[in-house]
Enzyme design. Structure first.
Site, PDB file in Angstrom:
ATOM      1  N   ARG A 263      12.404  15.926  24.734  1.00 35.88           N
ATOM      2  CA  ARG A 263      13.103  17.095  24.208  1.00 35.88           C
ATOM      3  C   ARG A 263      13.244  18.208  25.238  1.00 35.88           C
ATOM      4  O   ARG A 263      14.304  18.793  25.404  1.00 35.88           O
ATOM      5  CB  ARG A 263      12.356  17.641  22.989  1.00 35.88           C
ATOM      6  CG  ARG A 263      13.063  18.798  22.290  1.00 35.88           C
ATOM      7  CD  ARG A 263      12.138  19.478  21.304  1.00 35.88           C
ATOM      8  NE  ARG A 263      11.156  20.331  21.950  1.00 35.88           N
ATOM      9  CZ  ARG A 263       9.965  20.598  21.458  1.00 35.88           C
ATOM     10  NH1 ARG A 263       9.577  20.047  20.329  1.00 35.88           N
ATOM     11  NH2 ARG A 263       9.132  21.402  22.101  1.00 35.88           N
TER      12      ARG A 263
ATOM     13  N   ASN B  53      12.527  31.740  21.885  1.00 36.77           N
ATOM     14  CA  ASN B  53      12.065  30.820  22.924  1.00 36.77           C
ATOM     15  C   ASN B  53      11.797  31.535  24.240  1.00 36.77           C
ATOM     16  O   ASN B  53      10.778  31.304  24.908  1.00 36.77           O
ATOM     17  CB  ASN B  53      13.101  29.721  23.147  1.00 36.77           C
ATOM     18  CG  ASN B  53      13.124  28.681  22.038  1.00 36.77           C
ATOM     19  OD1 ASN B  53      12.322  28.734  21.105  1.00 36.77           O
ATOM     20  ND2 ASN B  53      14.043  27.749  22.125  1.00 36.77           N
TER      21      ASN B  53
ATOM     22  N   ARG C  28      -2.196  29.037  20.435  1.00 37.33           N
ATOM     23  CA  ARG C  28      -1.539  30.247  20.916  1.00 37.33           C
ATOM     24  C   ARG C  28      -0.599  30.846  19.878  1.00 37.33           C
ATOM     25  O   ARG C  28       0.222  30.162  19.278  1.00 37.33           O
ATOM     26  CB  ARG C  28      -0.746  29.954  22.179  1.00 37.33           C
ATOM     27  CG  ARG C  28      -0.153  31.207  22.813  1.00 37.33           C
ATOM     28  CD  ARG C  28      -0.564  31.371  24.195  1.00 37.33           C
ATOM     29  NE  ARG C  28      -0.551  30.107  24.909  1.00 37.33           N
ATOM     30  CZ  ARG C  28      -0.823  30.006  26.196  1.00 37.33           C
ATOM     31  NH1 ARG C  28      -1.119  31.071  26.891  1.00 37.33           N
ATOM     32  NH2 ARG C  28      -0.789  28.847  26.798  1.00 37.33           N
TER      33      ARG C  28
ATOM     34  N   HIS D 118      -5.983  19.458  19.537  1.00 35.45           N
ATOM     35  CA  HIS D 118      -4.567  19.385  19.210  1.00 35.45           C
ATOM     36  C   HIS D 118      -4.263  18.203  18.296  1.00 35.45           C
ATOM     37  O   HIS D 118      -3.116  17.955  17.957  1.00 35.45           O
ATOM     38  CB  HIS D 118      -3.767  19.278  20.522  1.00 35.45           C
ATOM     39  CG  HIS D 118      -2.298  19.486  20.371  1.00 35.45           C
ATOM     40  ND1 HIS D 118      -1.377  18.478  20.595  1.00 35.45           N
ATOM     41  CD2 HIS D 118      -1.581  20.577  20.017  1.00 35.45           C
ATOM     42  CE1 HIS D 118      -0.156  18.945  20.387  1.00 35.45           C
ATOM     43  NE2 HIS D 118      -0.253  20.217  20.046  1.00 35.45           N
TER      44      HIS D 118
ATOM     45  N   HIS E 275      10.019  16.734  17.431  1.00 35.40           N
ATOM     46  CA  HIS E 275       8.608  17.017  17.699  1.00 35.40           C
ATOM     47  C   HIS E 275       7.734  15.770  17.671  1.00 35.40           C
ATOM     48  O   HIS E 275       6.579  15.809  18.085  1.00 35.40           O
ATOM     49  CB  HIS E 275       8.110  18.037  16.666  1.00 35.40           C
ATOM     50  CG  HIS E 275       6.781  18.646  16.971  1.00 35.40           C
ATOM     51  ND1 HIS E 275       5.634  18.320  16.274  1.00 35.40           N
ATOM     52  CD2 HIS E 275       6.407  19.565  17.896  1.00 35.40           C
ATOM     53  CE1 HIS E 275       4.609  19.003  16.754  1.00 35.40           C
ATOM     54  NE2 HIS E 275       5.051  19.776  17.737  1.00 35.40           N
TER      55      HIS E 275
ATOM     56  N   TYR F 256      10.839  20.571  11.669  1.00 40.67           N
ATOM     57  CA  TYR F 256      10.447  19.734  12.798  1.00 40.67           C
ATOM     58  C   TYR F 256      10.452  18.273  12.372  1.00 40.67           C
ATOM     59  O   TYR F 256      10.052  17.944  11.256  1.00 40.67           O
ATOM     60  CB  TYR F 256       9.023  20.064  13.268  1.00 40.67           C
ATOM     61  CG  TYR F 256       8.804  21.432  13.856  1.00 40.67           C
ATOM     62  CD1 TYR F 256       9.783  22.423  13.815  1.00 40.67           C
ATOM     63  CD2 TYR F 256       7.591  21.754  14.444  1.00 40.67           C
ATOM     64  CE1 TYR F 256       9.554  23.669  14.357  1.00 40.67           C
ATOM     65  CE2 TYR F 256       7.347  23.010  14.985  1.00 40.67           C
ATOM     66  CZ  TYR F 256       8.345  23.967  14.931  1.00 40.67           C
ATOM     67  OH  TYR F 256       8.112  25.208  15.460  1.00 40.67           O
TER      68      TYR F 256
ATOM     69  N   ARG G 227      -2.094  24.441  13.603  1.00 44.15           N
ATOM     70  CA  ARG G 227      -1.267  25.505  13.039  1.00 44.15           C
ATOM     71  C   ARG G 227      -1.042  25.184  11.578  1.00 44.15           C
ATOM     72  O   ARG G 227      -0.845  24.026  11.209  1.00 44.15           O
ATOM     73  CB  ARG G 227       0.085  25.609  13.747  1.00 44.15           C
ATOM     74  CG  ARG G 227       0.020  25.845  15.242  1.00 44.15           C
ATOM     75  CD  ARG G 227       1.405  26.124  15.817  1.00 44.15           C
ATOM     76  NE  ARG G 227       1.434  26.004  17.254  1.00 44.15           N
ATOM     77  CZ  ARG G 227       1.036  26.953  18.106  1.00 44.15           C
ATOM     78  NH1 ARG G 227       0.570  28.081  17.630  1.00 44.15           N
ATOM     79  NH2 ARG G 227       1.109  26.762  19.410  1.00 44.15           N
TER      80      ARG G 227
END
EC number: 2.7.4.1
Length: 756
Positions: free
Chosen positions: A624, A90, A465, A495, A652, A528, A435
């Protein structure tokens, strides 16, 4: 929703860095486009900087909560080790993205203030100070708590000097055979330039001298990333096992030595006939905020490949050095890497805690959390990709809501796409990929569909990213198979997590949609928490048709029937929904907002929530990570609670609930309340209208807001306290509650008791 859902538990404050992240100031704030808050009292200025927490410090506060899981002795030992590793990952990303961005702003002489009234330079200095404390706490946790606990459990990470001569000889043999050939020493002297130091690589700084009168030379030796970072001692003493450590598992204690120490103590084989004066470890973090102007790039793929090349050589934003590093080495690194002293972090080893994950290869189930196996969704039970008629008929009969990792990703999303890929009635499949796994079954299924003659269109976001390289590889594979591929849109990241199946049926063409909060990634779906809505609602289907046409075409639709889409109508609609609750409250009607998201960063949405609270709306936020809003401020946010759940799974999913005077509305989708999600990304949020699915969403929110084990509650100063059950109160842990709920669903389905 329960009226007292946030009242359970007694708070206990984590003493490892829960500092106030807000600084009072009277400097003006820049919050972008101004949104008028309806009927706000004249005495309240909702642009006042003291009402906003700092984005960067708020993120570091989340990382503190992650670290707390390593401190928490209630967690199994390997779970504590896992969170030490997660913190390293992280913070690596935080430095690459956020600190790198601040450093770029400083270099560009940006002076614009953040909503909390700080310049980029002020934020950069504060972030480095706070991160230093956090990294020191990580080291303390390992040295004083976790490492001794591992030793007590028979897993000992030892020093090289503590090994017997026979053990050192065995490790020397291993080094010479399996490690030495992979090493490449790079020396800095008049004949050689300073070596390139790759991002996040662990390195040894080696000082050598050829003879007493010769100058001292600096060399860099990279610790190989393709060798186990912890070397199992008994695996090599016996002489009959490989480097992975497949030794006699009946041994009571398993001892490990860091690979860097094995290299360090055998450098004479790499530097023969010279004096080795000193060795020390260091690690470099580089800026990932490398960008090019999309509008002038020749092509998106070429642009991304150029960004990836530039990122390798980007500015260094952090240097971690071993605590006893010689001053000469430290000074040399600072000079050659062009660093400020504040960017240097002296640490005890390990510098990279991800190396501890090697220990998870040991068969020690008593040190782990009980394994969780995602359950089949009751509505998908008995359905398979081989019977598409039955599967699509079930979705057409009634919407389905799946919740990962409680429900199987393969058994739901995988089955849905697999059925579509092999169904001759399916005319087209469209999907967005932000992703996905390196060995993605989803991608392979789409390729299979194309081979079967189905028209397939895939929107792959190349700018995701740290997944750019993976996504470029998939783009090329998809194009080789003749699939229509869109790479993204100029100025926007895509997204959305959506898929559309166009199917010819007896009464015409039917659209089957999947709108999700998570990526089409089979591995993260096990870690997640994400929600996915399957629906045959024609309005949502036609909205997705419009959205995919935007991806592959060049025009953006300005209206949608049911979907909330960014940057088109999402901000406007969310603002309208919040203001409607305020209107209800002022009129004395029931008004309640529950919003679950990953981050609440957008200043305008914070202002809207403040305005709704002042009108009397009860607001429960489950955020979160980043949260700019300060709850519990007298006269401004007294009716707002902010909770954060950090535990076994990464929260998530995004859920938005609006009471609406007894006629509630529910939404799920991909967008957080961040400026980037509302204005600079393509997002999709769908309404959930089926009453039974709303009950499922209530169960999720109630579990999170009843948690008195993993839930943290923020106070008005921005500090978080973790709840603990009172002496006479049962422990409630949201993830356990939802796992048990999924198991009960499976049991009822097997016994024919599931309510459809």
């Amino acid at each position: 929703m329960s009226e007292d859902e946030a009242q359970s538990g007694e708070p206990t404050e984590f003493d490892g860095g829960q500092t106030t992240v807000q600084r009072p100031t009277t400097e003006p704030v820049r919050v972008g486009r101004v949104v008028d808050v309806p009927e706000a009292p004249d005495t309240v200025d909702l642009s006042e900087t003291t009402l906003y927490l700092n984005r960067e410090l708020s993120e570091l506060s989340f990382h503190e909560r992650v670290l707390n899981e390593a401190f928490d002795e209630r967690n199994p030992l390997f779970e504590r080790v896992k969170f030490l590793s997660i913190l390293t990952s992280n913070l690596d990303e935080f430095f690459m993205k956020r600190v790198g961005g601040l450093k770029q702003q400083i270099a560009a002489d940006v002076t614009e203030l953040s909503p909390d009234g700080r310049t980029p330079r002020e934020q950069w200095a504060l972030v480095l100070e706070r991160a230093r404390t956090l990294l020191d706490q990580q080291t303390d946790c390992f040295r004083d708590l976790v490492r001794p606990a591992l030793a007590d459990a028979g897993i000992d990470i030892v020093t090289y000097d503590s090994l017997s001569s026979d053990e050192q000889a065995a490790l020397r043999d291993y080094f010479e055979a399996a490690v030495l050939p992979t090493l490449t020493p790079l020396t800095f002297d008049p004949a050689h330039p300073f070596p390139f130091i790759s991002n996040l690589s662990l390195s040894l700084a080696v000082l050598t001298r050829e003879h007493d009168d010769a100058p001292t030379k600096f060399s860099r030796v990279k610790v190989p990333g393709n060798r186990p970072r912890l070397v199992r001692v008994d695996a090599h003493v016996d002489g009959d096992t490989g480097p992975s450590g497949d030794a006699d598992e009946t041994s009571t204690t398993k001892r490990f030595v860091p690979l860097a120490r094995v290299i360090e103590h055998n450098l004479d084989l790499l530097f023969p006939n010279v004096d080795i004066l000193d060795t020390s470890m260091f690690r470099v973090t580089r800026n990932a905020e490398v960008r090019r102007n999309e509008e002038v790039a020749e092509g998106l793929i070429e642009m991304i490949e150029d960004v990836l090349r530039q990122r390798r050589f980007a500015t260094v934003v952090r240097l971690e050095v071993e605590h006893d590093t010689p001053t000469a080495v430290r000074d040399l690194l600072v000079e050659q890497l062009d660093l400020d002293e504040r960017e240097v972090f002296e640490r005890e080893i390990p510098l990279d805690f991800t190396e501890l994950t090697t220990l998870f290869d040991l068969d020690r189930p008593e040190l782990e959390v009980d394994p969780w196996h995602p359950q089949p969704h009751p509505r998908f039970a008995g359905l398979s990709a081989d019977d598409p008629d039955a599967l699509f008929a079930e979705i057409a009969r009634k919407d389905v809501l799946v919740h990962h990792p409680y429900h199987s990703f393969t058994g739901t999303v995988g089955t849905f796409l697999g059925a579509a890929a092999n169904d001759p009635k399916v005319l087209a499949i469209k999907a967005t990929i932000y992703r996905t796994a390196p060995d993605s079954e989803v991608i392979e299924t789409l390729i299979e569909a194309a081979k079967n003659g189905t028209q397939v269109a895939v929107m792959v976001e190349l700018k995701a990213r740290f997944d750019e390289e993976n996504n470029i590889r998939w783009v090329r594979r998809l194009e080789e198979e003749g699939i229509h591929v869109a790479y993204g849109t100029i100025g926007l990241k895509t997204h959305t997590k959506t898929a559309l199946v166009v199917r010819e049926e007896g009464d015409g063409v039917q659209l089957y949609s999947h709108v999700s909060t998570g990526n089409y990634h089979s591995q993260t779906a096990k870690l997640y928490t994400d929600l996915g809505l399957f629906t045959a609602d024609p309005d949502i289907g036609h909205d997705l048709v419009r959205l995919f046409n935007f991806f592959t075409g060049h025009s953006r639709h300005e209206t949608y029937r049911k979907l909330l889409v960014a940057p088109t109508n999402l901000r406007e609609e969310m603002t309208r929904l919040v203001r409607r609750e305020a209107d209800h409250a002022r009129a004395g009607r029931d008004a309640h907002i529950v919003a679950k998201m990953n981050a609440l960063e957008d200043p305008e949405m914070v202002r809207e929530l403040y305005g709704a609270s002042m009108a009397g709306v009860k607001i429960d936020l489950v955020v979160r990570g980043i949260c700019r809003l300060r709850p519990g401020i007298e006269g401004i946010s007294e009716t707002i609670s902010v909770s954060s759940v950090v535990g076994r799974f990464l929260e998530h999913s995004r859920i938005f609930y609006f009471e609406n005077a007894g006629n509630p509305e529910y939404y799920v989708g991909s967008a957080d309340w961040m400026t980037r999600n509302l204005d600079r990304r393509v997002e999709a949020i769908a309404p959930v209208v089926d009453p039974s699915l709303r009950v499922e969403l209530d169960a999720v929110l109630d579990a999170l807001l009843s948690d008195n084990r993993r839930r943290w509650v923020m106070d008005s100063e921005g500090r978080y306290q973790q709840l603990r059950p009172a002496d006479d109160e049962p422990e409630v842990e949201a993830h356990t509650e939802l796992m048990n709920r999924a198991l009960a669903e499976t049991h009822r389905a097997r016994n024919g008791q599931h309510e459809s």
